[in-house]
Motif scaffolding. Structure first.
Motif, short mmCIF file in Angstrom:
data_model
loop_
_atom_site.label_atom_id
_atom_site.label_comp_id
_atom_site.label_asym_id
_atom_site.label_seq_id
_atom_site.Cartn_x
_atom_site.Cartn_y
_atom_site.Cartn_z
N THR A 82 22.28 78.33 24.86
CA THR A 82 21.10 78.20 25.71
C THR A 82 20.99 76.80 26.30
O THR A 82 19.91 76.35 26.66
N SER A 83 22.12 76.11 26.43
CA SER A 83 22.11 74.72 26.87
C SER A 83 21.41 74.52 28.21
O SER A 83 21.69 75.23 29.18
N SER A 84 20.52 73.53 28.23
CA SER A 84 19.90 73.16 29.51
C SER A 84 20.85 72.29 30.33
O SER A 84 20.61 72.05 31.51
N GLY A 85 21.93 71.84 29.69
CA GLY A 85 22.92 71.05 30.42
C GLY A 85 23.75 71.88 31.38
O GLY A 85 24.31 71.34 32.34
N GLN A 101 25.75 72.29 36.73
CA GLN A 101 25.99 73.07 37.97
C GLN A 101 25.44 72.31 39.17
O GLN A 101 26.07 72.23 40.22
N TRP A 102 24.26 71.73 38.97
CA TRP A 102 23.65 70.93 40.05
C TRP A 102 24.51 69.70 40.35
O TRP A 102 24.76 69.38 41.52
N VAL A 103 24.99 69.04 39.30
CA VAL A 103 25.86 67.86 39.49
C VAL A 103 27.13 68.28 40.26
O VAL A 103 27.58 67.56 41.17
N ARG A 155 30.31 68.14 45.21
CA ARG A 155 31.00 68.82 46.33
C ARG A 155 30.41 68.35 47.65
O ARG A 155 31.15 68.12 48.62
N ALA A 156 29.09 68.18 47.68
CA ALA A 156 28.43 67.74 48.92
C ALA A 156 28.74 66.28 49.24
O ALA A 156 28.68 65.87 50.40
N HIS A 157 29.07 65.51 48.21
CA HIS A 157 29.33 64.08 48.39
C HIS A 157 30.53 63.86 49.31
O HIS A 157 30.55 62.93 50.11
N GLU A 181 12.35 63.72 42.12
CA GLU A 181 12.54 62.89 43.31
C GLU A 181 13.39 61.65 42.99
O GLU A 181 13.20 61.03 41.95
N GLY A 182 14.28 61.36 43.84
CA GLY A 182 15.10 60.14 43.68
C GLY A 182 16.42 60.37 42.97
O GLY A 182 17.32 59.53 43.02
N LEU A 183 16.53 61.53 42.29
CA LEU A 183 17.73 61.74 41.47
C LEU A 183 18.99 61.96 42.32
O LEU A 183 20.08 61.54 41.93
N VAL A 184 18.82 62.60 43.47
CA VAL A 184 19.98 62.80 44.35
C VAL A 184 20.58 61.44 44.72
O VAL A 184 21.80 61.24 44.66
N GLY A 185 19.71 60.50 45.07
CA GLY A 185 20.17 59.15 45.44
C GLY A 185 20.86 58.46 44.28
O GLY A 185 21.90 57.80 44.46
N GLU A 186 20.29 58.62 43.08
CA GLU A 186 20.89 57.98 41.89
C GLU A 186 22.26 58.56 41.61
O GLU A 186 23.22 57.83 41.30
N LEU A 187 22.38 59.89 41.72
CA LEU A 187 23.68 60.52 41.46
C LEU A 187 24.69 60.13 42.53
O LEU A 187 25.88 59.90 42.22
N THR A 188 24.23 60.00 43.76
CA THR A 188 25.13 59.55 44.84
C THR A 188 25.71 58.18 44.49
O THR A 188 26.90 57.93 44.71
#
Ligand SMILES: Cc1cc2nc3c(=O)[nH]c(=O)nc-3n(C[C@H](O)[C@H](O)[C@H](O)COP(=O)(O)O)c2cc1C
Length: 189
Positions: free
Chosen positions: A14-17, A22-24, A29-31, A162-169
């Motif tokens: 049941t991992s939330s990871g 999947q989001w990462v 891929r979008a990067h 909010e802001g996490l997309v930028g941090e991951l980028t």
């Protein structure tokens, strides 16, 4: 193109990871510039380390080790999506690292840690650093620690604050830079 493996380090059913990884994967891929392979440690299903010889010899007795070796070897770089359990990294992930040696060496890695509590798993990421160093992985300068992840999982998957997309980028930029530097180095003879 840099072959990037996004390794989801959790093994609970049941991992939330899993939705987070999947989001990462989608963000990577979008990067652009990455050929992205998602790797779910639960599916890899390694036993506890059962190789008779040290991983540094590269002599593997078991097919599960040879498969894991080939998968890790085929990556140029990684993102580790890493849960925190009891203030540290998880035993199955450490076990998966210990199975191999040369396959990790010299490759960049971005760390995305997460937790149920407020730390975002930063202590687990910190604890992992000497391990990464020992096997020759090169941690990206930036990393991400995401708190309260179970509360960010819905039927549609992971809801990025909010802001996490930028941090991951930023993390992916660092990984791309390290991978480009590595690719420019003369091959070891
Ligand atoms: C064995 C275990 C220990 C945990 N210890 C902590 C902890 O020390 N601090 C914390 O903030 N969350 C802790 N949690 C919560 C997890 O970090 C959180 O549930 C996270 O989503 C677990 O990742 P997973 O769902 O991918 O297994 C723990 C969870 C488990 C299963």
């Amino acid at each position: 193109m840099t072959r990037l493996h996004v390794i989801s380090a959790a093994t609970r059913p049941t991992s939330s990871g899993r939705p987070l990884a999947q989001w990462v994967t989608e963000q990577a891929r979008a990067h652009g510039g990455f050929e992205v392979t998602p790797v779910d440690l639960a599916e890899i299903a390694l036993p506890f380390l059962d190789e008779p010889e040290y991983a540094s010899t590269g002599n593997y007795a078991h097919q599960h080790t040879r498969d894991w070796s080939a998968l890790v070897d085929s990556a140029d770089a990684f993102v580790f999506v890493l849960p925190m359990y009891n203030a540290g990294f998880t035993a199955p992930f450490k076990n998966a690292i210990d199975f191999l040696y040369r396959e990790w060496a010299g490759k960049p890695v971005g760390i995305v840690s997460y937790s149920g509590g407020p730390s975002g798993g930063a202590p687990a990421a910190e604890m992992l650093k000497p391990v990464l160093n020992r096997v020759g992985l090169l941690p990206a300068e930036r990393s991400i620690a995401i708190p309260g992840v179970p509360g960010l999982i819905g039927p549609e998957g992971f809801r990025a604050p909010e802001g996490l997309v930028g941090e991951l980028t930023g993390v992916l930029d660092d990984v791309a830079t390290l991978a480009a530097q590595r690719a420019a180095e003369p091959a070891a003879v």
